[in-house]
Scaffold this active site. Structure first.
Site, short mmCIF file in Angstrom:
data_model
loop_
_atom_site.label_atom_id
_atom_site.label_comp_id
_atom_site.label_asym_id
_atom_site.label_seq_id
_atom_site.Cartn_x
_atom_site.Cartn_y
_atom_site.Cartn_z
N LEU A 439 -26.33 17.61 -37.15
CA LEU A 439 -25.78 18.53 -38.21
C LEU A 439 -26.67 19.15 -38.89
O LEU A 439 -26.74 20.63 -38.89
CB LEU A 439 -25.06 17.70 -39.14
CG LEU A 439 -23.76 17.17 -38.56
CD1 LEU A 439 -22.97 16.40 -39.56
CD2 LEU A 439 -22.54 18.10 -38.09
N HIS A 440 -28.13 18.70 -39.03
CA HIS A 440 -29.02 19.43 -39.76
C HIS A 440 -29.70 20.41 -38.84
O HIS A 440 -29.89 21.61 -39.33
CB HIS A 440 -30.28 18.36 -40.14
CG HIS A 440 -29.86 17.81 -41.44
ND1 HIS A 440 -29.08 16.62 -41.71
CD2 HIS A 440 -30.32 17.98 -42.80
CE1 HIS A 440 -29.22 16.24 -42.97
NE2 HIS A 440 -29.96 17.05 -43.72
N GLU A 441 -29.81 20.00 -37.37
CA GLU A 441 -30.26 21.15 -36.67
C GLU A 441 -29.15 22.38 -36.47
O GLU A 441 -29.79 23.36 -36.45
CB GLU A 441 -30.66 20.44 -35.34
CG GLU A 441 -31.00 21.25 -34.25
CD GLU A 441 -32.68 21.80 -34.63
OE1 GLU A 441 -32.98 22.82 -34.07
OE2 GLU A 441 -33.14 20.84 -35.27
#
Length: 514
Positions: A439-441
């Site tokens: 999700l961060h990527e």
């Protein structure tokens, strides 16, 4: 009043002033003043040369026994004092009295440094911090001037991002689709497997749809980041909505015995979703669905207005820090993996200070102000959006306290389901960090239109840091070594390095396209 009066009590009062023309009153006033001076001298001597006997009265008010002895001496030697001689009988510590009575450590030695207050050194750090930052502010203004522009948040080029706005406004269609699936499942019109398949299709489409819109449109990085951030929040809410209702259906239809952690009120709360409960959940500052939430009794309008004003102030402050301090450093820097080592270290350290301020402002603005504003408007009762993560002694403790909505979601919908299905704790932790890393990527790589996996690696590398800081915590017995390591990797090294890596990769992509 005579010279042989009793010694004054511990709380000394100013002797009465003598009336004019009264010789006896003058003599009494002088005697009272001498007794007061003797008492003060005794306290000073006791504070300076008191033996290490544990008597706390030595440095403060004189003890009752010493006051009695002093009163006896004052009664017996009143004539001498009244004759004008100075009475030094209060000084019981003579030149022959020993001063060194037991072995003691220096205050900064390893055995004594954590047993005392360091408030003075803390104040020194605050003064030095203010002085250093004042110099940096003045130097920045002298070198660059005022860089903040009126079109920082919105300008004519922002109009090209209208497809992203339309995409964001169309995202509520996915929760409505999930609600329709649940209504069919609760009415036994579709099987549980079919409902699960439809939910997977909806959640996958919800996260892929904004990715395709961002990649197709020539939008700004900030606009793309905001859209992906909102899309990820909606995705997390959809997963929680589907998973929770799946569990509720399972408990209702199978008659399975409820776990012990459910109270009677929780059991009564096991009911089918309504459109009102779904709407409230999608707007509420939480990622975990439940049919009802604790609510406050009323909205505090004055408090709400103050929070909104603070939110606007800190949002503007974040823009000022980015434009005035971070942008000049990043623009004038080299790629950290291509330049010299010393140059990379100098750039990271230079960027670390404004990055820390930006990160703290972002935390206060988002997790405290914005989420509390939403909670107050919706009368949402549970406002534990964060804990004291700044005192975390391990990286694991930080992740459990930093972002409570995401932490509760991961524990409820990933970690515990993995454990209940026989997966080991270590593998469950790995899966939890893997989902967070993906999700961060997505939130960073898609708006930047590059796939370098810097954000993904930054999250996955938290696992060895968790092992390291846990080892140090056990080795050094709960000292703040782990806390220092956390601050170093997150604020001094980790985030500035990610900012430099992504900036230069984006600039290289733009130059190649030109």
């Amino acid at each position: 009043m005579g010279d042989s009066d009793e010694a004054p009590p511990a709380v000394h009062r100013r002797p009465p002033r003598p009336a004019r023309g009264s010789g006896g009153a003058v003599e009494g006033f002088a005697a009272a003043l001498r007794r007061r001076l003797r008492s003060g001298a005794s306290v000073a001597a006791r504070a300076s040369f008191a033996p290490d006997s544990g008597d706390e009265s030595a440095a403060g008010e004189p003890s009752s026994s010493s006051r009695r002895r002093r009163g006896e001496r004052a009664g017996g030697d009143g004539g001498g004092a009244g004759a004008g001689g100075v009475d030094f009988s209060a000084f019981t510590f003579r030149a022959s009295a020993p001063v060194h009575r037991r072995a003691k450590e220096s205050p900064l030695s390893s055995d004594a440094i954590f047993k005392q207050s360091h408030a003075g050194l803390f104040n020194l750090c605050i003064v030095v911090l203010v002085a250093v930052n004042s110099r940096l502010i003045i130097e920045n203004l002298m070198k660059y001037g005022l860089l903040i522009r009126s079109g920082f948040w919105f300008n004519a080029t922002s109009l090209r991002d209208w497809p992203l706005l339309m995409c964001c406004l169309s995202l509520p269609a996915f929760p409505l689709g999930a609600f329709a699936v649940e209504k069919l499942a609760f009415n036994n019109l579709i099987s549980d497997a079919a409902a699960t398949g439809l939910h997977i299709l909806l959640t996958t489409t919800e996260i892929v749809y904004p990715v395709l819109v961002i990649l197709k449109c020539d939008s700004a990085v900030l606009s793309g980041f905001l859209l992906m951030f909102i899309a990820c929040i909606v995705w997390l809410k959809l997963v929680s909505f589907a998973h929770t209702n799946h569990d509720i259906r399972k408990l209702i239809t199978s008659g399975k015995k409820v776990d012990n952690e459910f109270s009677a009120a929780d059991i009564d709360n096991l009911q089918a979703p309504t459109l009102g409960s779904l709407t409230y959940f999608m707007m509420a500052p939480t990622l975990c669905y439940q049919p009802s939430y604790p609510r406050t009794t009323h909205i505090r309008k004055g408090w709400l207005i103050r929070q909104i004003i603070l939110y606007l102030i800190f949002t503007g402050l974040q823009g000022f820090i980015i434009e005035q301090y971070i942008n000049p450093i990043v623009v004038n820097s080299q790629h950290p993996l291509k330049g010299g080592l010393l140059n990379a270290v100098e750039t990271v350290l230079k960027l670390s200070l404004p990055n820390v301020y930006l990160w703290l402002c972002m935390f206060y603005c988002l997790f405290h102000l914005w989420l509390n504003i939403l909670a107050e408007i919706l009368r949402f009762g549970d406002r534990e959006f964060y804990k004291d993560w700044w005192n975390a002694k391990t990286i694991d403790e930080y992740w459990r306290k930093w972002n409570m909505p995401v932490h509760k979601w991961i524990v409820r919908h990933i970690y515990f389901p993995c454990m209940r299905n026989g997966i080991s704790k270590e593998v469950a932790v790995f899966i939890s960090f893997f989902v967070s890393a993906v999700l961060h990527e997505l939130c960073v790589a898609v708006p930047c239109r590059i796939l370098k996996f810097w954000a993904f690696l930054g999250i996955m590398l938290q696992i060895p840091l968790i092992i390291l800081t846990s080892y140090l915590k056990n080795k050094f017995r709960d000292t703040m070594v782990g806390n220092m390591i956390f601050w170093f990797f997150f604020c001094i090294y980790g985030q500035p390095m990610c900012v430099l890596l992504y900036y230069h990769d984006v600039m290289n992509r733009v130059e190649k396209r030109k």
